[in-house]
Design a protein around this motif. Sequence first.
Motif, PDB file in Angstrom:
ATOM      1  N   PRO A   1       0.821  -1.212   0.000  1.00 42.69           N
ATOM      2  CA  PRO A   1       0.000   0.000   0.000  1.00 42.69           C
ATOM      3  C   PRO A   1       0.855   1.262   0.000  1.00 42.69           C
ATOM      4  CG  PRO A   1       0.045  -0.970   2.184  1.00 42.69           C
ATOM      5  CD  PRO A   1       0.735  -1.941   1.264  1.00 42.69           C
ATOM      6  N   LEU A   2       0.355   2.291  -0.682  1.00 40.37           N
ATOM      7  CA  LEU A   2       1.018   3.599  -0.732  1.00 40.37           C
ATOM      8  C   LEU A   2       2.478   3.480  -1.166  1.00 40.37           C
ATOM      9  CD1 LEU A   2      -0.393   5.116   2.588  1.00 40.37           C
ATOM     10  CD2 LEU A   2      -1.260   5.459   0.269  1.00 40.37           C
ATOM     11  N   ILE A   3       2.717   2.618  -2.153  1.00 40.35           N
ATOM     12  CA  ILE A   3       4.096   2.369  -2.575  1.00 40.35           C
ATOM     13  C   ILE A   3       4.766   3.629  -3.110  1.00 40.35           C
ATOM     14  CG2 ILE A   3       3.444   1.634  -4.914  1.00 40.35           C
ATOM     15  CD1 ILE A   3       5.743  -0.420  -4.717  1.00 40.35           C
ATOM     16  N   ASP A   4       3.967   4.517  -3.705  1.00 38.76           N
ATOM     17  CA  ASP A   4       4.537   5.752  -4.255  1.00 38.76           C
ATOM     18  C   ASP A   4       5.024   6.697  -3.167  1.00 38.76           C
ATOM     19  OD1 ASP A   4       4.250   5.283  -7.022  1.00 38.76           O
ATOM     20  OD2 ASP A   4       2.102   5.649  -6.860  1.00 38.76           O
ATOM     21  N   TYR A   5       4.448   6.587  -1.972  1.00 38.65           N
ATOM     22  CA  TYR A   5       4.725   7.568  -0.918  1.00 38.65           C
ATOM     23  C   TYR A   5       5.498   6.996   0.262  1.00 38.65           C
ATOM     24  CZ  TYR A   5       0.958   9.618  -3.634  1.00 38.65           C
ATOM     25  OH  TYR A   5       0.184  10.075  -4.672  1.00 38.65           O
ATOM     26  N   THR A   6       5.708   5.670   0.265  1.00 44.10           N
ATOM     27  CA  THR A   6       6.406   5.031   1.381  1.00 44.10           C
ATOM     28  C   THR A   6       7.867   4.815   1.025  1.00 44.10           C
ATOM     29  OG1 THR A   6       4.356   3.862   1.952  1.00 44.10           O
ATOM     30  CG2 THR A   6       6.405   3.077   2.964  1.00 44.10           C
ATOM     31  N   PRO A   7       8.812   5.239   1.867  1.00 45.48           N
ATOM     32  CA  PRO A   7      10.241   5.025   1.579  1.00 45.48           C
ATOM     33  C   PRO A   7      10.571   3.544   1.423  1.00 45.48           C
ATOM     34  CG  PRO A   7       9.952   6.573   3.394  1.00 45.48           C
ATOM     35  CD  PRO A   7       8.598   5.979   3.115  1.00 45.48           C
ATOM     36  N   LEU A   8      11.565   3.268   0.627  1.00 44.38           N
ATOM     37  CA  LEU A   8      11.947   1.885   0.351  1.00 44.38           C
ATOM     38  C   LEU A   8      12.290   1.128   1.617  1.00 44.38           C
ATOM     39  CD1 LEU A   8      12.714  -0.395  -1.623  1.00 44.38           C
ATOM     40  CD2 LEU A   8      14.997   0.628  -1.768  1.00 44.38           C
ATOM     41  N   HIS A   9      13.030   1.755   2.530  1.00 46.72           N
ATOM     42  CA  HIS A   9      13.450   1.030   3.738  1.00 46.72           C
ATOM     43  C   HIS A   9      12.252   0.634   4.600  1.00 46.72           C
ATOM     44  CE1 HIS A   9      13.324   5.228   5.152  1.00 46.72           C
ATOM     45  NE2 HIS A   9      13.098   4.723   6.347  1.00 46.72           N
ATOM     46  N   GLU A  10      11.191   1.462   4.581  1.00 50.97           N
ATOM     47  CA  GLU A  10       9.984   1.112   5.334  1.00 50.97           C
ATOM     48  C   GLU A  10       9.221  -0.024   4.652  1.00 50.97           C
ATOM     49  OE1 GLU A  10       7.478   4.381   6.276  1.00 50.97           O
ATOM     50  OE2 GLU A  10       9.086   5.605   7.132  1.00 50.97           O
ATOM     51  N   LEU A  11       9.189  -0.013   3.323  1.00 52.26           N
ATOM     52  CA  LEU A  11       8.511  -1.090   2.597  1.00 52.26           C
ATOM     53  C   LEU A  11       9.155  -2.440   2.894  1.00 52.26           C
ATOM     54  CD1 LEU A  11       8.001   0.628  -0.888  1.00 52.26           C
ATOM     55  CD2 LEU A  11       6.199  -0.009   0.729  1.00 52.26           C
ATOM     56  N   ILE A  12      10.496  -2.463   2.907  1.00 53.02           N
ATOM     57  CA  ILE A  12      11.188  -3.724   3.191  1.00 53.02           C
ATOM     58  C   ILE A  12      10.939  -4.150   4.630  1.00 53.02           C
ATOM     59  CG2 ILE A  12      13.452  -4.832   3.356  1.00 53.02           C
ATOM     60  CD1 ILE A  12      14.361  -3.134   1.010  1.00 53.02           C
ATOM     61  N   ALA A  13      10.920  -3.186   5.558  1.00 50.79           N
ATOM     62  CA  ALA A  13      10.638  -3.507   6.959  1.00 50.79           C
ATOM     63  C   ALA A  13       9.240  -4.094   7.106  1.00 50.79           C
ATOM     64  CB  ALA A  13      10.786  -2.249   7.821  1.00 50.79           C
ATOM     65  N   ASN A  14       8.259  -3.486   6.440  1.00 53.31           N
ATOM     66  CA  ASN A  14       6.886  -3.991   6.497  1.00 53.31           C
ATOM     67  C   ASN A  14       6.775  -5.374   5.875  1.00 53.31           C
ATOM     68  OD1 ASN A  14       6.094  -1.581   7.696  1.00 53.31           O
ATOM     69  ND2 ASN A  14       5.476  -0.649   5.760  1.00 53.31           N
ATOM     70  N   LEU A  15       7.537  -5.587   4.797  1.00 49.95           N
ATOM     71  CA  LEU A  15       7.516  -6.888   4.136  1.00 49.95           C
ATOM     72  C   LEU A  15       8.086  -7.976   5.042  1.00 49.95           C
ATOM     73  CD1 LEU A  15       7.320  -8.730   1.578  1.00 49.95           C
ATOM     74  CD2 LEU A  15       9.620  -7.947   1.016  1.00 49.95           C
ATOM     75  N   ALA A  16       9.160  -7.649   5.742  1.00 53.36           N
ATOM     76  CA  ALA A  16       9.843  -8.658   6.560  1.00 53.36           C
ATOM     77  C   ALA A  16       9.045  -9.030   7.812  1.00 53.36           C
ATOM     78  CB  ALA A  16      11.227  -8.143   6.958  1.00 53.36           C
ATOM     79  N   GLU A  17       8.221  -8.116   8.295  1.00 51.50           N
ATOM     80  CA  GLU A  17       7.538  -8.327   9.575  1.00 51.50           C
ATOM     81  C   GLU A  17       6.743  -9.636   9.642  1.00 51.50           C
ATOM     82  OE1 GLU A  17       7.154  -7.504  13.411  1.00 51.50           O
ATOM     83  OE2 GLU A  17       8.308  -6.295  11.980  1.00 51.50           O
ATOM     84  N   PRO A  18       5.846  -9.940   8.672  1.00 52.95           N
ATOM     85  CA  PRO A  18       5.076 -11.194   8.781  1.00 52.95           C
ATOM     86  C   PRO A  18       5.939 -12.447   8.735  1.00 52.95           C
ATOM     87  CG  PRO A  18       4.076  -9.692   7.179  1.00 52.95           C
ATOM     88  CD  PRO A  18       5.428  -9.145   7.509  1.00 52.95           C
ATOM     89  N   TRP A  19       7.083 -12.374   8.034  1.00 46.25           N
ATOM     90  CA  TRP A  19       7.945 -13.548   7.922  1.00 46.25           C
ATOM     91  C   TRP A  19       8.619 -13.887   9.251  1.00 46.25           C
ATOM     92  CZ3 TRP A  19       7.574 -16.490   3.761  1.00 46.25           C
ATOM     93  CH2 TRP A  19       7.182 -15.920   2.552  1.00 46.25           C
ATOM     94  N   LYS A  20       8.642 -12.940  10.172  1.00 51.47           N
ATOM     95  CA  LYS A  20       9.315 -13.182  11.450  1.00 51.47           C
ATOM     96  C   LYS A  20       8.613 -14.245  12.290  1.00 51.47           C
ATOM     97  CE  LYS A  20      11.416  -8.586  11.823  1.00 51.47           C
ATOM     98  NZ  LYS A  20      11.499  -7.316  12.586  1.00 51.47           N
ATOM     99  N   GLN A  21       7.387 -14.597  11.897  1.00 59.99           N
ATOM    100  CA  GLN A  21       6.698 -15.687  12.580  1.00 59.99           C
ATOM    101  C   GLN A  21       7.284 -17.046  12.192  1.00 59.99           C
ATOM    102  OE1 GLN A  21       2.530 -15.315  11.707  1.00 59.99           O
ATOM    103  NE2 GLN A  21       2.388 -13.218  12.482  1.00 59.99           N
ATOM    104  N   LYS A  22       8.005 -17.089  11.064  1.00 63.25           N
ATOM    105  CA  LYS A  22       8.555 -18.354  10.582  1.00 63.25           C
ATOM    106  C   LYS A  22      10.072 -18.444  10.726  1.00 63.25           C
ATOM    107  CE  LYS A  22       4.919 -19.114   7.140  1.00 63.25           C
ATOM    108  NZ  LYS A  22       4.621 -19.404   5.701  1.00 63.25           N
ATOM    109  N   ILE A  23      10.764 -17.281  10.727  1.00 62.98           N
ATOM    110  CA  ILE A  23      12.213 -17.301  10.757  1.00 62.98           C
ATOM    111  C   ILE A  23      12.722 -16.011  11.398  1.00 62.98           C
ATOM    112  CG2 ILE A  23      12.512 -16.222   8.481  1.00 62.98           C
ATOM    113  CD1 ILE A  23      14.838 -18.170   7.995  1.00 62.98           C
ATOM    114  N   SER A  24      13.870 -16.089  12.049  1.00 67.51           N
ATOM    115  CA  SER A  24      14.469 -14.896  12.657  1.00 67.51           C
ATOM    116  C   SER A  24      15.037 -14.006  11.555  1.00 67.51           C
ATOM    117  CB  SER A  24      15.580 -15.311  13.625  1.00 67.51           C
ATOM    118  OG  SER A  24      16.330 -14.187  14.041  1.00 67.51           O
ATOM    119  N   ILE A  25      14.608 -12.728  11.540  1.00 65.89           N
ATOM    120  CA  ILE A  25      15.053 -11.787  10.509  1.00 65.89           C
ATOM    121  C   ILE A  25      15.636 -10.548  11.176  1.00 65.89           C
ATOM    122  CG2 ILE A  25      14.357 -10.287   8.605  1.00 65.89           C
ATOM    123  CD1 ILE A  25      12.237 -12.275   7.862  1.00 65.89           C
ATOM    124  N   GLU A  26      16.862 -10.214  10.790  1.00 62.62           N
ATOM    125  CA  GLU A  26      17.508  -8.985  11.235  1.00 62.62           C
ATOM    126  C   GLU A  26      17.577  -8.028  10.046  1.00 62.62           C
ATOM    127  OE1 GLU A  26      21.770  -7.461  13.185  1.00 62.62           O
ATOM    128  OE2 GLU A  26      21.518  -9.519  12.453  1.00 62.62           O
TER     129      GLU A  26
END
Length: 252
Positions: free
Chosen positions: A121-146
Amino acid sequence: MEKWQDPQVLALWIAIVIVLIFTILLFVVKIMHAGYKKMTEANLRQARLEVEHQKKLLETGLLAQEKERTRIAADLHDGLIGKLTVVRMKSQISNAPVDIDILLGESIAEARRISHDLMPPLIDYTPLHELIANLAEPWKQKISIEYLADVRTDADVPARVKIQLIRMVQELITNTIKHAQASHVTITLRHSQKNIALCIKDNGQGFDTSILKQGLGLGSLEMRAQYLNGRYRLTSKPGAGTNVLLALPLPA
């Protein structure tokens, strides 16, 4: 009259010189022709290789699209539709409203996750680093992500670049969970005024790149990197994890 001044002798020497010059010219022309022929053949071979490479990239892109559709269909069937089916069954047997409300909340969360996977969502207005952070969040239920972000500019990244990078991160994390048997993934982003560097490293079992690289669906990474005019390097060996580094320039 000297012998060399004899007109017949002079004519003979002139003829010899002309033949010699003609022979040298013919020899030079043949050498140039052979060199040009070899260069043309080499260019044709290179062109054929490039065409074959482009065909493979196109085929890889089509297969990646079908793979993504299959994954989304599985998410819908196994996740969202399954939860909604349970909600329906519970409502039919008059279960407590609280239970149904919880299941509806989980279904909404699942639908939101699938929607975010398709297009953040709001890909045009969201900084890249925040998009990657949001993407990684759900995966943390399956694997440790730093996740480490080093942002050195306020300049925004074009949406077309963001979506390709997001897709690459998605694919790499998915491959890690499916194949690497890793317990930890490190995502490092470095965003400067002129370029972006993205590194994804896991502590999994690794693999022999000469054998398995083409079998892990990594061709789509090359396709996306080429689309972005970037370069990527994958290093791995059995027992030593996998490291993928992507570097791409940003438009001025």
